[in-house]
Design a protein around this motif. Structure first.
Motif, short mmCIF file in Angstrom:
data_model
loop_
_atom_site.label_atom_id
_atom_site.label_comp_id
_atom_site.label_asym_id
_atom_site.label_seq_id
_atom_site.Cartn_x
_atom_site.Cartn_y
_atom_site.Cartn_z
N UNK A 8 10.76 -18.30 9.39
CA UNK A 8 10.85 -19.08 8.16
C UNK A 8 10.16 -18.35 7.00
N UNK A 9 9.03 -17.72 7.28
CA UNK A 9 8.35 -16.94 6.23
C UNK A 9 9.23 -15.77 5.78
N UNK A 10 9.92 -15.17 6.72
CA UNK A 10 10.80 -14.05 6.37
C UNK A 10 11.95 -14.52 5.47
N UNK A 11 12.58 -15.65 5.84
CA UNK A 11 13.69 -16.16 5.03
C UNK A 11 13.19 -16.60 3.66
N UNK A 12 11.97 -17.17 3.60
CA UNK A 12 11.42 -17.58 2.31
C UNK A 12 11.17 -16.35 1.43
N UNK A 13 10.72 -15.28 2.04
CA UNK A 13 10.49 -14.04 1.28
C UNK A 13 11.81 -13.47 0.77
N UNK A 14 12.84 -13.54 1.61
CA UNK A 14 14.18 -13.07 1.19
C UNK A 14 14.67 -13.89 0.00
N UNK A 15 14.50 -15.22 0.10
CA UNK A 15 14.92 -16.11 -1.00
C UNK A 15 14.15 -15.76 -2.28
N UNK A 16 12.82 -15.64 -2.18
CA UNK A 16 11.99 -15.41 -3.37
C UNK A 16 12.33 -14.07 -4.02
N UNK A 17 12.55 -13.05 -3.20
CA UNK A 17 12.82 -11.72 -3.75
C UNK A 17 14.14 -11.70 -4.53
N UNK A 18 15.17 -12.31 -3.97
CA UNK A 18 16.45 -12.28 -4.68
C UNK A 18 16.44 -13.23 -5.87
N UNK A 19 15.75 -14.36 -5.74
CA UNK A 19 15.67 -15.31 -6.86
C UNK A 19 15.02 -14.62 -8.07
N UNK A 111 22.30 -16.62 4.38
CA UNK A 111 22.22 -17.96 3.78
C UNK A 111 21.06 -18.05 2.79
N UNK A 112 19.90 -17.49 3.15
CA UNK A 112 18.76 -17.48 2.23
C UNK A 112 19.10 -16.70 0.96
N UNK A 113 19.79 -15.58 1.11
CA UNK A 113 20.21 -14.79 -0.06
C UNK A 113 21.19 -15.58 -0.91
N UNK A 114 22.11 -16.30 -0.25
CA UNK A 114 23.10 -17.09 -0.98
C UNK A 114 22.43 -18.22 -1.77
N UNK A 115 21.45 -18.90 -1.17
CA UNK A 115 20.75 -19.97 -1.88
C UNK A 115 20.00 -19.43 -3.09
N UNK A 116 19.39 -18.25 -2.95
CA UNK A 116 18.68 -17.65 -4.08
C UNK A 116 19.65 -17.25 -5.18
N UNK A 117 20.80 -16.71 -4.80
CA UNK A 117 21.80 -16.29 -5.79
C UNK A 117 22.32 -17.49 -6.58
N UNK A 118 22.60 -18.57 -5.87
CA UNK A 118 23.08 -19.79 -6.53
C UNK A 118 22.00 -20.38 -7.43
#
Length: 278
Positions: A8-19, A111-118
């Protein structure tokens, strides 16, 4: 348990980085804000003329319709009209094969990248447009054409919950488009198909309550209603009480089902991956 928390921490980091990366495109956000204001004004004018000439009772009142239109313009970037451009580029170059080497679940990584992109494309435009229609438009003496507040704190709270689920739903649909891009090795067909379906069935073009009565049950139950129609009608009070809760529950069911289907498809697609480019 520790492994799940680590993932979960990894996916959160992926989301934050792309956001944060996507927030750099401020000029695009301002251009989108101006364009969506223009289209929003045109649509409000069309509905004002419609209500002025309508003799029969309509499924939405004029203030509810105006709120529907402005929310649609504010959250336009929520619509999953085309696949993630970075996934498309990876498919074109052949770099999609490297995704199998990551020590993470590929579906939830994308999915985490897609949520950040959106989210990153939606938040700046929504903030500017909501401030404009809720504060500036009434100051110009056009209060009826502005965005009114929700009728109750309960409606506002349910709207916030609905929009959070709409982002999750949009990401789940976007993942299906991404998988089609990988299978077809092209984004052209999936993007054209998704644009037509989402535009018609979400209510972003014409509010779903204005469709013929025999279609409304189907339109309410199909997944794209959660992208716009359900949360927007909750905001205006047109969808309240048990119907609002039923709409939110339906969104949870669709999110769960689409993620399960997408993850299953991801396993099949990645096990038979065809790579081009290089």
């Amino acid at each position: 348990m520790a492994a799940v928390a680590g993932s979960l921490r990894s996916y959160r980091s992926v989301f934050a980085a792309r956001f944060m990366l996507m927030l750099q495109y401020r000029a695009a956000a301002v251009a989108g804000f101006v364009t969506q204001c223009w289209w929003g004004i045109i649509k409000v004018m069309v509905f004002a003329a419609f209500f002025h000439g309508a003799a029969a009772r309509q499924p939405l009142s004029f203030p509810q319709t105006v709120a529907y239109v402005w929310l649609g313009q504010a959250f336009l970037m929520l619509m999953p009209w085309w696949g993630d451009p970075e996934i498309t580029e990876m498919v074109r170059s052949g770099n999609v094969s490297y995704e199998r080497l990551r020590p993470l679940d590929t579906y939830f990584f994308w999915y985490a990248r897609a949520l950040a992109w959106i989210s990153a494309r939606m938040v700046p435009r929504a903030a500017m447009l909501l401030a404009f229609v809720a504060l500036v438009v009434p100051l110009l003496g056009l209060g009826q054409w502005g965005l009114a507040l929700p009728p109750s704190p309960r409606a506002a709270a349910l709207f916030v919950v609905g929009m959070l689920m709409a982002v999750l739903l949009s990401g789940a649909i976007l993942m299906l488009i991404n998988l089609l891009v990988v299978v077809l090795i092209s984004d052209r067909g999936p993007s054209l198909l998704a644009t037509q379906i989402v535009t018609l069935l979400s209510g972003i073009l014409v509010p779903l309550p204005f469709f013929p009565g025999w279609m409304r049950t189907f339109l309410f139950l199909q997944p794209c209603a959660g992208l716009a129609d359900i949360p927007f009608r909750i905001y205006s009070g047109n969808l309240a009480g048990r119907m609002a809760l039923a709409g939110l529950l339906q969104m949870v069911v669709w999110i769960t089902a689409l993620i399960a289907i997408g993850r299953r498809l991801m396993e099949r697609v990645m096990s038979r991956l065809e790579v081009q480019g290089g």
